[in-house]
Design a protein around this motif. Structure first.
Motif, short mmCIF file in Angstrom:
data_model
loop_
_atom_site.label_atom_id
_atom_site.label_comp_id
_atom_site.label_asym_id
_atom_site.label_seq_id
_atom_site.Cartn_x
_atom_site.Cartn_y
_atom_site.Cartn_z
N THR A 116 0.85 -1.20 0.00
CA THR A 116 0.00 0.00 0.00
C THR A 116 0.88 1.25 0.00
N LEU A 117 0.62 2.13 -0.94
CA LEU A 117 1.34 3.40 -1.04
C LEU A 117 0.42 4.52 -0.54
N SER A 118 0.98 5.42 0.26
CA SER A 118 0.17 6.45 0.90
C SER A 118 0.23 7.79 0.16
N CYS A 119 -0.84 8.53 0.28
CA CYS A 119 -0.91 9.87 -0.31
C CYS A 119 -1.91 10.69 0.49
N THR A 120 -1.54 11.90 0.83
CA THR A 120 -2.49 12.84 1.42
C THR A 120 -2.46 14.12 0.58
N TYR A 121 -3.53 14.88 0.66
CA TYR A 121 -3.63 16.09 -0.15
C TYR A 121 -4.37 17.15 0.64
N ASP A 122 -4.22 18.35 0.18
CA ASP A 122 -4.88 19.48 0.84
C ASP A 122 -5.58 20.30 -0.22
N THR A 123 -6.86 20.55 -0.02
CA THR A 123 -7.63 21.36 -0.95
C THR A 123 -8.83 21.93 -0.24
N SER A 124 -9.31 23.06 -0.73
CA SER A 124 -10.54 23.63 -0.21
C SER A 124 -11.71 23.35 -1.16
N GLU A 125 -11.42 22.68 -2.25
CA GLU A 125 -12.45 22.33 -3.22
C GLU A 125 -13.25 21.13 -2.72
N SER A 126 -14.48 21.00 -3.22
CA SER A 126 -15.30 19.85 -2.85
C SER A 126 -15.40 18.85 -4.00
N ASP A 127 -15.10 19.34 -5.20
CA ASP A 127 -15.20 18.49 -6.38
C ASP A 127 -13.86 18.46 -7.08
N TYR A 128 -13.29 17.27 -7.21
CA TYR A 128 -11.96 17.15 -7.81
C TYR A 128 -11.71 15.70 -8.20
N TYR A 129 -10.55 15.46 -8.80
CA TYR A 129 -10.16 14.12 -9.21
C TYR A 129 -8.80 13.80 -8.58
N LEU A 130 -8.61 12.53 -8.31
CA LEU A 130 -7.34 12.04 -7.79
C LEU A 130 -6.85 10.92 -8.69
N PHE A 131 -5.54 10.82 -8.84
CA PHE A 131 -4.94 9.87 -9.75
C PHE A 131 -3.72 9.22 -9.11
N TRP A 132 -3.43 8.01 -9.57
CA TRP A 132 -2.12 7.41 -9.36
C TRP A 132 -1.51 7.15 -10.73
N TYR A 133 -0.26 7.64 -10.90
CA TYR A 133 0.49 7.42 -12.12
C TYR A 133 1.72 6.58 -11.80
N LYS A 134 2.11 5.78 -12.77
CA LYS A 134 3.33 4.96 -12.68
C LYS A 134 4.33 5.53 -13.68
N GLN A 135 5.59 5.68 -13.22
CA GLN A 135 6.63 6.17 -14.11
C GLN A 135 7.81 5.20 -14.09
N PRO A 136 7.91 4.34 -15.10
CA PRO A 136 9.06 3.43 -15.19
C PRO A 136 10.30 4.19 -15.66
N PRO A 137 11.44 3.53 -15.76
CA PRO A 137 12.67 4.21 -16.21
C PRO A 137 12.54 4.86 -17.59
N SER A 138 11.59 4.44 -18.38
CA SER A 138 11.39 5.06 -19.70
C SER A 138 10.89 6.50 -19.58
N ARG A 139 10.52 6.92 -18.38
CA ARG A 139 10.07 8.29 -18.04
C ARG A 139 8.62 8.57 -18.40
N GLN A 140 7.97 7.70 -19.16
CA GLN A 140 6.60 7.99 -19.57
C GLN A 140 5.63 7.74 -18.42
N MET A 141 4.84 8.73 -18.11
CA MET A 141 3.82 8.61 -17.07
C MET A 141 2.65 7.78 -17.59
N ILE A 142 2.28 6.75 -16.82
CA ILE A 142 1.18 5.87 -17.22
C ILE A 142 0.10 5.95 -16.15
N LEU A 143 -1.13 6.23 -16.56
CA LEU A 143 -2.23 6.31 -15.60
C LEU A 143 -2.56 4.92 -15.08
#
Lengths: 114, 114
Positions: A20-47
């Motif tokens: 399990t990988l942890s993430c916390t965030y801070d926002t005052s918005e009520s509507d938003y999106y959250l994502f996890w991206y993977k970045q291998p050594p090729s540098r390309q971000m993959i959703l």
């Protein structure tokens, strides 16, 4: 301003185990999106997975699932049955519903041991 | 093309020189983003285009940085009088439009200023 924090610079897991990988965030918005991206050594971000804040149900994509705790502003990623190909840098990211830019955390380097 | 293409893959330049980094988005994608990723950090937003116009350039660090997208497709990030602190991976992403939350990333250009 929105901020995203990943407090685990490095994590390791045995092949076929769960991590399990942890993430916390801070926002005052009520509507938003959250994502996890993977970045291998090729540098390309993959959703990996996406969560809409208005949805109470946690998103799931095959071996990847999230634990979204809106009140606590927490968004963790669980990887089940870890595979060698899962080894990469993982980034948590935030996007306002009305905006377009992504705000990323610092990343967690995941190592999968055979 | 099949994916977001960035050229060159790597660029080494001398301090004070001018550089151009190119991004070729997925065909038909109207939204295009530039991010900068310093070593060991998450990507940071630079600029976002919707069509030919820069809808949000608030992430550009100073006036040495400029980006264009004259025909609403290919974009060029231009850096004048490069400094060693500009060394980073520059990532480009595109999405169908600004409302679509799935952004597809290229493999980035690693810029090294010596």
């Amino acid at each position: 301003a929105q901020t995203v924090t990943q407090s685990q610079p490095e994590m390791s897991v045995q092949e076929a185990e769960t991590v399990t990988l942890s993430c916390t965030y801070d926002t005052s918005e009520s509507d938003y999106y959250l994502f996890w991206y993977k970045q291998p050594p090729s540098r390309q971000m993959i959703l990996v997975i996406r969560q809409e804040a208005y949805k109470q149900q946690n998103a799931t994509e095959n071996r990847f699932s999230v634990n979204f705790q809106k009140a606590a502003k927490s968004f963790s990623l669980k990887i089940s049955d870890s595979q060698l190909g899962d080894a990469a840098m993982y980034f948590c990211a935030y996007r306002r519903n009305s905006g377009s830019r992504l705000t990323f955390g610092e990343g967690t380097q995941l190592t999968v041991n055979p | 093309g099949a994916g977001v293409s960035q050229t060159p893959s790597n660029k080494v330049t001398e301090k004070g020189k001018y550089v151009e980094l190119r991004c070729d988005p997925i065909s038909g994608h109207t939204a295009l983003y530039w991010y900068r990723q310093s070593l060991g950090q998450g990507p940071e937003f630079l600029i976002y285009f919707q069509g030919t116009g820069a809808a949000d350039d608030s992430g550009l660090p100073n006036d040495r940085f400029f980006a264009v997208r004259p025909e609403g497709s290919v974009s060029t990030l231009k850096i004048q009088r490069t400094e060693r602190g500009d060394s980073a991976v520059y990532l480009c992403a595109s999405s169908i439009d600004s409302y679509n939350t799935e952004a597809f990333f290229g493999q980035g250009t690693r810029l090294t200023v010596v």
